[in-house]
Design an enzyme around this catalytic site. Structure first.
Site, short mmCIF file in Angstrom:
data_model
loop_
_atom_site.label_atom_id
_atom_site.label_comp_id
_atom_site.label_asym_id
_atom_site.label_seq_id
_atom_site.Cartn_x
_atom_site.Cartn_y
_atom_site.Cartn_z
CD GLN A 1 48.64 35.32 37.25
OE1 GLN A 1 47.83 35.94 36.58
NE2 GLN A 1 48.86 34.03 37.06
NE ARG B 1 43.59 40.32 29.45
CZ ARG B 1 43.13 39.32 30.17
NH1 ARG B 1 43.20 38.08 29.74
NH2 ARG B 1 42.55 39.55 31.33
CD GLU C 1 39.71 33.83 33.95
OE1 GLU C 1 39.86 33.38 35.10
OE2 GLU C 1 40.25 33.33 32.95
CD GLU D 1 48.37 29.70 36.94
OE1 GLU D 1 48.77 30.76 36.43
OE2 GLU D 1 47.25 29.25 36.76
CD GLU E 1 43.96 34.77 31.00
OE1 GLU E 1 44.04 33.63 31.49
OE2 GLU E 1 43.71 35.78 31.65
CE1 TYR F 1 45.12 29.16 30.05
CE2 TYR F 1 43.13 30.25 30.81
CZ TYR F 1 44.47 30.30 30.49
OH TYR F 1 45.16 31.48 30.63
CG ASN G 1 40.58 34.67 29.76
OD1 ASN G 1 40.79 35.36 28.76
ND2 ASN G 1 40.81 35.11 30.99
C1 BGC Z 1 43.67 33.74 34.77
C2 BGC Z 1 45.17 33.87 34.84
C3 BGC Z 1 45.78 32.51 35.10
C4 BGC Z 1 45.40 31.59 33.97
C5 BGC Z 1 46.05 30.22 33.99
C6 BGC Z 1 43.17 32.52 34.06
O1 BGC Z 1 42.07 32.03 34.73
O2 BGC Z 1 43.09 34.91 34.23
O3 BGC Z 1 45.49 34.80 35.81
O4 BGC Z 1 47.14 32.53 35.30
O5 BGC Z 1 44.01 31.42 34.00
O6 BGC Z 1 45.55 29.41 35.02
#
Ligand code: BGC
Length: 500
Positions: A48, A106, A196, A454, A404, A338, A336
């Site tokens: 990335q 990281r 992941e 991304e 993350e 989100y 991670n």
């Molecule tokens: C990944 C990253 C990605 C981030 C945001 C994660 O799943 O490890 O590489 O950029 O999400 O989408």
């Protein structure tokens, strides 16, 4: 009677609607401080940011090949050939980190930059030098290194032999990991074997939307998962026996998990949500912690496979030795996180051959949730708190790291108040989980220090706290408002103007 009906009906409506949105409707950000030993960092991954896809001896890896062959798979038609050119501009990235005051960085090593065809037959000194220079620069700035050995980019030469579907991948990966431990061990503060697995296997070898684009939903992805877990476990054991005593560092795997909230208080939705969590997170966490796939996966997939006419379960079994090998191969649980989904039970499974059908539940997201740069990316801060509490409840008193978390937009605006709000609110729920839920979270990693490539969103998904102007050939890094907010959080250990 009408009054009774009304009461029952309101109770049903109230119960049916009750979820994190109701629970946290009047939520205010906490004014408690982060514990003294809590660490803040930022993250990136090789493909990335590095660019220099074919410079100085680097071999191609699956994302180079995937996007060169299928430019239509990237939202904006771009690719990672140059990315943010961190191959040349890594000092700039580290300068930004220093400005923000992070404790650790990281980042990942590109397998094919070090071993261009994936094997020890061909070692690329320029690649080794590149990473050593990064380590030295980080050390000079007092930033600790948190290194991912594999972030999705298997060399194309190995993919041509089947990649993560070929059982030999376990040995290929372990040889590469051993080389990394030996070559970089003295510089690394924390190792991550693999980032992941769910995305590697489900998106890469199930749905085929990620490189290498293999479509084998509900079949290939389970073979991939088995190999990823074995590769991780063997590398972890090797490091534990041979390198831990020398370097005294910790090693783990990074797993991703959204939060899965039951759509109603009904027992069936609670079971559905738990099933989904087991399919998403338990699929990898359960083997690493307890040795085997979660029972609900073993049972569901065996039953569905039989009904579908397969001679054996599509979920490949682990032998007893493999279970012993995999069990306990972690030092902490790195997550991670989100976004969040709602989960509903469904009356009858669809019996399609697919990962989603195997879990036998339905998921959706609410239209009322704010959306980031892509549809599935909804901003739901309370999901962070619920996930952390569930992790502790399910896996016990572990050390947890958020490896993350962050939010995207499409423009890269420097006035990114939405990102400040995201960080503040997610971190507030994380702090509540520490203080009220007793969850032992030790670190937080913001994705990402700079806007970068991304994956299939190309440069249309910007998650950086520094903007990188892709139309300026010098690719300058420019601080966004969020970089100042994050710097202040790190400095004060406080999310609001004043903390207690
Ligand atoms: C990944 C990253 C990605 C981030 C945001 C994660 O799943 O490890 O590489 O950029 O999400 O989408």
């Amino acid at each position: 009677m009408w009054l009774y009906n009304l009461i029952v009906l309101s109770a049903i409506v109230a119960l049916g609607a009750a979820d994190g949105d109701d629970e946290f409707a009047n939520y205010t950000v906490t004014n408690r401080r982060f514990p003294d030993d809590f660490r803040f960092g930022v993250a990136t991954a090789a493909h990335q940011i590095e660019g220099a896809w074919n410079l100085d001896g680097k071999g191609p890896q699956i994302w180079d090949t995937f996007f060169h062959e299928h430019p239509e798979k990237v939202d904006d038609g771009s690719n990672g050939d140059v990315a943010t050119d961190s191959y040349h501009l890594y000092k700039e990235d580290i300068r930004c980190m220093n400005e923000v005051g992070v404790v650790f960085y990281r980042f990942s090593l590109a397998w094919s930059r070090i071993l261009p065809d994936g094997t020890l037959n061909n070692i690329n000194q320029a690649g080794i030098d590149y990473y050593k220079n990064i380590f030295k620069e980080l050390k000079a700035k007092g930033i600790r290194s948190f290194v991912t050995i594999y972030h999705w980019d298997i060399p194309t030469a190995l993919q041509e032999k089947g990649g993560w579907l070929n059982p030999e991948v376990v040995d290929w990966y372990v040889a590469y990991a051993k080389f990394c431990f030996e070559t970089f061990g003295e510089y690394v503060d924390n190792w991550i074997t693999i980032n992941e697995p769910k995305q590697i296997c489900h998106a890469g070898y199930g749905l085929g939307v990620y490189a290498p684009g293999v479509v084998s939903n509900g079949i290939g992805e389970y073979v991939c998962a088995r190999h990823v877990l074995l590769a991780h476990a063997k590398a972890w054991r090797l490091w534990d026996e041979k390198y831990r005593p020398i370097f005294h560092t910790e090693t783990t795997i990074v797993l991703d998990s959204d939060w899965y909230e039951p759509a109603t208080y009904s027992e069936s939705d609670a079971i559905a949500a738990e099933t989904k969590r087991q399919f998403i997170f338990g699929m990898y966490a359960n083997p690493i912690i307890h040795g085997n796939w979660p029972k609900v996966m073993i049972d569901n997939i065996a039953e569905f496979s039989k009904k579908q006419g397969f001679n054996e379960s599509r979920l490949p079994a682990f032998s007893n030795e493999e279970i012993e090998l995999i069990k306990g191969t972690y030092d902490n649980l790195a997550i991670n996180h989100y976004t969040t989904y709602m989960v509903k039970s469904i009356p009858e499974p669809t019996y399609e051959v697919s990962f989603d059908a195997d879990s036998g539940v339905a998921t959706y997201q609410k239209d009322t949730w704010e959306t980031a740069a892509i549809d599935w990316f909804k901003v739901v801060p309370w999901g962070m708190g619920k996930l952390l509490r569930w992790l502790k409840h399910t896996y016990g008193d572990q050390v947890f790291l958020i490896s993350e978390n962050g939010v995207s937009d499409r423009t890269g605006t420097l006035r990114d108040q939405h990102r400040i709000d995201y960080i503040k609110n997610y971190l507030s729920h994380l702090l509540d989980a520490i203080y009220d839920g007793g969850v032992n979270v030790k670190a937080y990693t913001l994705w990402s220090i700079i806007d970068n490539f991304e994956w299939t969103q190309g440069f249309n998904g910007k998650l950086g706290i520094y903007y990188v102007n892709q139309s300026d050939p010098s690719l300058p890094r420019i601080p966004k408002d969020s970089s100042k907010y994050y710097a202040n959080v790190i400095k004060t250990k406080c999310l609001v103007d004043e903390c207690v």
